[in-house]
Design an enzyme around this catalytic site. Structure first.
Site, mmCIF file in Angstrom:
data_model
loop_
_atom_site.group_PDB
_atom_site.id
_atom_site.type_symbol
_atom_site.label_atom_id
_atom_site.label_comp_id
_atom_site.label_asym_id
_atom_site.label_seq_id
_atom_site.Cartn_x
_atom_site.Cartn_y
_atom_site.Cartn_z
ATOM 1 N N GLY A 48 0.819 -1.203 0.000
ATOM 2 C CA GLY A 48 0.000 0.000 0.000
ATOM 3 C C GLY A 48 0.851 1.250 0.000
ATOM 4 O O GLY A 48 2.084 1.199 0.140
ATOM 5 N N TYR A 70 -16.624 3.074 7.260
ATOM 6 C CA TYR A 70 -15.164 2.970 7.309
ATOM 7 C C TYR A 70 -14.646 3.487 8.647
ATOM 8 O O TYR A 70 -13.876 2.808 9.342
ATOM 9 C CB TYR A 70 -14.545 3.770 6.162
#
Length: 334
Positions: free
Chosen positions: A12, A154
């Protein structure tokens, strides 16, 4: 202080930069990444390929939530430090695909915590987000402020991971630091983030979507500044004594949460102007209302992190955006 560190989400954006920095300082890095297709996997594969050029790096591809996967890796590697960055990211995507956030963020974090319980590291560090502050309008955001009203699923899953990690820190005496990141940007950034999308659109002559009619502020944090903060915090292991009134240290566990932000919110239209200056082109703007789950402003109080590790570098937004645009042009040949 170099040793062995296990980094989840190593392909990432943040995990890649952190792994690069740790490798440069002599750490052995074991990286795990699920290579999800939330955005272009080729970008993730390229990041891992670059890390693999260093003999101190070993990559494993697999889903965090796979039962026993993380436990087996930790048992074998015996890391001194665990840095858990892997997660399903994105405020808006969590409205469309909430199950992926349960799997990666909740179940995945549980797997990391179980591995740490079985093979305790010297320090465990886990990523949260500034989005957990939600409806809190008291700014700048301090770690001791209430964060009870998340506005996206989230954010809710990330707040849950803070609570999960606290319980393990208390039950098993695991020294734990949670990070709350504030709008991280820079080279090799995520294609779903505003800087990437705006730069791509502007260079292609397409319009950009500007939410809340441009009346938004973000505490943009350049990637190198963020990584500097994480690396220094590795040595700031939570103990029994707070460093001051601003400390979020738990009264019952070696656990604290720390903001990592620039401490200086930038108006969205000034951010767009920095991209226009870096690309040499004017943006065509679609002015739109606020998106569900989003917040109009974020702003980090940096008192605690500076008490723990000293002042951090604060890259000017114009310099940071210029670096990203230069990387983007080079990587995509535009």
């Amino acid at each position: 202080m170099a040793g062995k560190v296990f980094v989840t989400g190593s392909a990432g954006f943040i995990g890649f930069h952190l792994s690069q920095r740790l490798l440069s300082e002599g750490w052995q890095v074991l990286g795990l990444d699920g290579m999800s297709d939330y955005y272009d996997v080729r970008l993730k594969l390229r990041r891992h390929a670059m890390l693999a050029q260093n003999p101190g790096f070993r990559a494993v591809e697999g889903l965090l939530e796979t039962p026993g996967l993380v436990r087996g890796l930790v048992d074998d590697f015996r890391p001194d430090v665990i840095v858990h960055l892997a997660a399903q990211a994105g405020v808006r995507y969590s409205i469309d695909a909430p199950r992926s956030y349960v799997d990666a963020n909740l179940v995945g974090t549980f797997e990391v915590l179980e591995a740490a319980r079985a093979c305790p590291p010297r320090h465990m560090l886990l990523a949260s987000t500034s989005s957990v502050f939600g409806a809190n309008e008291l700014m700048p955001y301090a770690e001791t402020h209430k964060a009870d009203h998340q506005m996206s699923f989230y954010a809710a899953t990330k707040k849950a991971t803070e609570a999960m990690a606290h319980s393990y820190a208390h039950l098993y005496a695991l020294p734990t630091t949670m990070f709350r990141f504030f709008t991280v940007y820079g080279p090799w950034g995520r294609p779903d983030m505003a800087l990437f999308k705006f730069t791509k659109a502007i260079l292609s002559g397409e319009a950009i979507d500007v939410y809340n009619h441009g009346d938004m502020r973000r505490d943009f944090t350049y990637i190198d500044d963020l990584v500097e903060g994480i690396v220094r915090l590795i040595a700031a292991v939570p103990g029994a004594n707070p460093v001051g009134e601003s400390d979020s240290l738990s009264p019952v566990a070696p656990w604290r949460v720390v903001n990592i932000g620039n401490g200086a919110p930038v108006q969205l239209m000034d951010f767009v102007a920095a991209i226009e200056a870096a690309t040499g082109r004017e943006a065509h703007k679609n002015m739109l209302p606020m998106q569900p789950g989003d917040v109009p402003a974020t702003w980090a109080d940096a008192t605690l992190i500076e008490s723990l590790i000293g002042p951090l570098p604060r890259t000017d937004i114009r310099d940071g955006v210029r670096s990203f645009v230069a990387w983007y042009r080079d990587y995509y040949g535009v």
